[in-house]
Design an enzyme around this catalytic site. Structure first.
Site, PDB file in Angstrom:
ATOM      1  N   CYS A  54      -6.246  -7.174 -11.295  1.00  0.00           N
ATOM      2  CA  CYS A  54      -5.149  -6.355 -11.790  1.00  0.00           C
ATOM      3  C   CYS A  54      -5.507  -4.899 -11.924  1.00  0.00           C
ATOM      4  O   CYS A  54      -6.546  -4.442 -11.523  1.00  0.00           O
ATOM      5  CB  CYS A  54      -4.645  -6.892 -13.104  1.00  0.00           C
ATOM      6  SG  CYS A  54      -5.762  -8.025 -13.876  1.00  0.00           S
ATOM      7  N   THR A 110      10.416   3.253   8.883  1.00  0.00           N
ATOM      8  CA  THR A 110       9.879   2.978  10.210  1.00  0.00           C
ATOM      9  C   THR A 110       8.916   1.803  10.147  1.00  0.00           C
ATOM     10  O   THR A 110       8.035   1.768   9.291  1.00  0.00           O
ATOM     11  CB  THR A 110       9.143   4.224  10.737  1.00  0.00           C
ATOM     12  OG1 THR A 110      10.068   5.299  10.808  1.00  0.00           O
ATOM     13  CG2 THR A 110       8.538   3.968  12.111  1.00  0.00           C
TER      14      THR A 110
END
Lengths: 398, 385
Positions: free
Chosen positions: B322, B239
């Site tokens: 990271c 969706t």
């Protein structure tokens, strides 16, 4: 004080940091990233503890209003802890990686980096008490909660490093009280279960890990008389005192269980024997890490006396000499009880005469010496011949 | 109390007022696939976002496939193009720039049957187009796709995409390009680019997080990655988020209209410091994204610099952000020939729409002291066995 609080992601270090904040210190949370080998990272993405721990630590820091950083100490950890663990087993020793990690990672590299960055001290959630002196050192005492006491794994770090540490949980009455404190602070880790395994072997299979690292090296398992009673896939996988996983093909004559009594990685022979063969009445150590100068003076004084008494014969029997040594208590495992002993200087280390035999002593273990609840010295158990047998010959300093 | 000076736009840009307004002003929350009126309103908002976004980057509305972000867009492009190219003839080769985002590199490396070739870069981070030409001269028929980013997120280096698309067109090989770092900073036109697919991300241009898009040229064969309702043109299931799409479009429209030359002017004092300071080397090459500098600082770890600057209230980054907050050596800098130590020593400063001259001045004032202290940290650790 500006304090770098090492947050592991567990409940202890989080409460330790909270106590420091309450005491008015300027606290910054540091999580050490120790494992970055590809294998562990892949496991991590499958939901391994280590990433989850980092996240738990971050959330605890957030809850406590602390700045939070992850410091990558994985290279240091790999070189000085993991590599040493593998090499030590490969050499037939029984290392304690947690002690190594405290000594070389937490209370050396982390501490030095923190100091260089302007911190006054490093704090952890260890259960132990410190007694700073005026000369830049600190004495180490057992925690108030003896069941949780971790002075054993801290002793190797030495007075100088300990003087720059804070252990806010040293006077905590119990782990339950710490959990309660965490719950009151609203910390999500309050009910997180304790970790006991070696952190870089998350599945707990130490032998499997070593086999992977060192490869299979089949060899014989022999009894005290030298008769082969089984086979193994690598002597390094065994540790003195071990009973499980021997898969012996020939039962003992008396039908009693047998234990590993000796591991010789040079000849790749594992020796087994009855439980009594594990009883060591004495042992030697490598170099001594003195924690209390009074104790050192006592031992040194005795050595001077012995040296002046003996006319050239002092070296022939360190074990005999220990009989009249300085009284002390000694502990060789994290959660074993301390035994009474007498120590004398011997070569580079101690000759330790035990008041009662110590079952399952293994070379490479850390021996911590106590007077009451005060840690007075630490030294590593030296390799010895015929470990555990009554005819043990000491070989300190080897 | 510290003032937070935010100089890490390349990691994520602060949300723009226009994007926030577009996000919250959605008429009603409904599923754009629903047949009722609220559903149609949601679909209308999504359509408008698609039109606005397409227009901004020179694409057709039908080219826009909304995703959950840049990483999903990269993954869809790499895996989807590769799979679609395995027709009668096997085409195992996949050429990727050595300094691509890990979303491209790691997804390429995981493809079963793929032979991933990393296109080398020079010391400035520019891909070796001659290498691409040589490869295509020999193995055009066996090559599934090429992926080269428009500009690098760590150094700002702008690639010669035109040359790549020329070579690829002659060889009949589709090219994907990650525009996540470049969007809103460079004047980019999908229709004119000759690219088969392009990745975009909303939060890098001041839009909401969790939204991105893959532009897919009409007629390009691409296999969807995940099965499901096929809401986005059959290429992406799930969706859609009309609010996120509206915020994304609003942010990109505003970013594209901005004069990015101003960002370079703002960084003037930092450039002056870098030129004068003996320990700073600028890794960002002359052809670079406006508003981004990658600085290599002698004898420090980037991690220490970021820590010290943060304690002074200045947010920068060491290479790219990271993994659980760990700053590792940058694969981008390693590909540029820097060793592990140097590849861990970079500091990335990236500015954007809300940055002021005072922000940059604060950094310029704080940086020399931070460098001195970070060097002291490195010296402490240098003597260790």
């Amino acid at each position: 004080m500006k304090v770098a609080a090492a947050l592991s992601g567990g409940v202890d270090s989080a409460v330790a940091a909270a106590r420091l904040v309450k005491a008015g210190h300027e606290v910054t949370a540091i999580h050490m990233a120790l494992q970055r080998t590809p294998a562990l990272r892949r496991q991590g993405s499958r939901g391994c503890c280590s990433l989850e721990d980092a996240s738990d630590a971050r959330q605890a820091a957030q809850k406590l209003g602390l700045d939070f950083y992850v410091w990558d100490l994985s290279d240091t950890f790999t070189d000085l802890v993991v590599r040493d663990f593998i090499d030590s087993y490969g050499a037939g020793l029984t290392p304690n990686p947690c002690i190594r990690c405290n000594e070389f990672v937490k209370f050396r590299v982390l501490l030095e980096r923190a100091e260089a960055l302007g911190f006054d001290a490093v704090a952890t959630g260890h259960y132990a008490r410190l007694e700073p002196d005026d000369a830049g050192g600190a004495g180490l005492r057992r925690a108030v909660d003896l069941a949780k006491d971790q002075s054993y794994v801290l002793a190797a770090s030495g007075r100088a490093a300990l003087a720059r540490c804070l252990f806010p949980l040293g006077d905590a009455p119990s782990k339950a009280a710490v959990r309660q404190e965490a719950a009151e602070l609203g910390l999500g880790v309050a009910r997180k279960r304790d970790s006991y395994d070696i952190c870089f072997i998350p599945d707990g299979d130490t032998r499997g890990y070593l086999r992977e690292q060192l490869g299979e090296r089949p060899g014989p398992i022999v009894d005290g008389a030298g008769t082969q009673v089984g086979e193994h896939l690598g002597a390094y996988q065994f540790t003195v005192g071990q009973r499980k996983g021997l898969s012996l093909s020939r039962p003992a004559a008396d039908g009693r269980p047998r234990y590993v009594t000796r591991v010789d990685t040079a000849t790749n022979v594992v020796q087994v024997g009855p439980v009594e063969a594990l009883d060591a009445p004495q042992f030697g150590t490598l170099a001594v890490n003195w924690l209390e100068s009074d104790f050192q003076a006592e031992v040194d004084q005795l050595a001077d006396v012995t040296a002046s008494d003996a006319t050239g014969g002092a070296a022939d029997s360190a074990a005999d000499g220990a009989a009249g040594g300085v009284p002390v208590a000694v502990q060789v495992r994290a959660h074993s009880k301390a035994l009474t002993a007498q120590v004398t200087n011997s070569g580079d280390g101690f000759a330790v005469q035990l008041g009662e035999p110590l079952r399952g002593l293994a070379p490479g273990q850390s021996a911590v010496f106590y007077r009451g609840d005060l840690a007075v010295a630490q030294a590593v158990v030296a390799p010895f011949e015929g470990a555990g047998s009554r005819s043990a010959k000491l070989n300190p300093g080897a | 109390m510290k003032t937070d000076i935010y100089l890490d736009y390349a990691a994520s840009a602060p949300i723009r007022a226009a994007a926030l307004e577009a996000y919250v002003s959605a008429p009603v929350a409904a599923n754009p696939s629903s047949v009722h009126r609220p559903g149609r309103q949601a679909a209308a908002q999504l359509d408008q976002a698609r039109i606005d976004l397409a227009q901004t980057v020179g694409a057709e509305p039908g080219d826009v496939v909304f995703t959950s972000g840049g990483t999903e867009a990269d993954a869809l492009a790499v895996t989807g193009l590769f799979a679609a190219r395995q027709t009668a003839a096997a085409r195992p080769y996949l050429l990727v720039g050595a300094t691509e985002h890990v979303a491209v590199l790691e997804n390429a490396d995981r493809l079963p049957g793929a032979e991933v070739i990393r296109i080398p870069v020079d010391r400035n981070g520019f891909v070796d187009t001659a290498f691409v030409a040589e490869h295509l001269a020999e193995r055009a028929q066996q090559t599934a796709l090429i992926s080269v980013m428009a500009a690098n997120n760590e150094t700002g280096a702008i690639q010669d995409l035109d040359r790549i698309t020329q070579l690829a067109a002659a060889a009949g090989v589709p090219v994907h390009s990650d525009w996540v770092a470049a969007a809103g900073k460079l004047s980019l036109n999908f229709a004119a680019s000759g690219l088969a697919a392009v990745s975009l991300s909303a939060h890098k241009v001041g839009g909401p997080g969790g939204v991105g898009a893959l532009l897919v040229r009409r007629g390009t064969a691409l296999e969807p990655r995940q099965a499901g309702g096929g809401q986005e043109g059959g290429l992406r299931s799930g969706t859609q988020d009309p609010r996120g799409a509206a915020g994304f479009a609003a942010a990109l429209v505003e970013a594209a209209a901005e004069d990015t030359a101003g960002l370079e002017t703002l960084l003037g004092p930092l450039d002056a410091l870098a030129a004068a300071h003996p320990a700073i080397r600028v890794l960002t090459p002359p052809a670079h994204l406006p508003g981004l500098r990658s600085l290599l600082v002698d004898q420090v770890r980037g991690e220490s610099l970021v820590f010290l600057l943060d304690s002074m209230g200045i947010a920068c980054s060491a290479g790219s952000a990271c993994h659980a907050g760990v700053v590792g050596p940058s694969h981008v800098l390693e590909a540029m020939g820097l060793d592990r130590a140097a590849a861990s020593a970079a500091l990335r400063v990236s500015i954007g729409h809300a940055t002021t001259a005072a922000d940059v001045e604060a950094l310029v004032k704080a940086l020399p002291e931070a460098i001195t202290r970070a060097q002291r940290v490195a010296q402490t650790e240098g003597g260790r066995p």
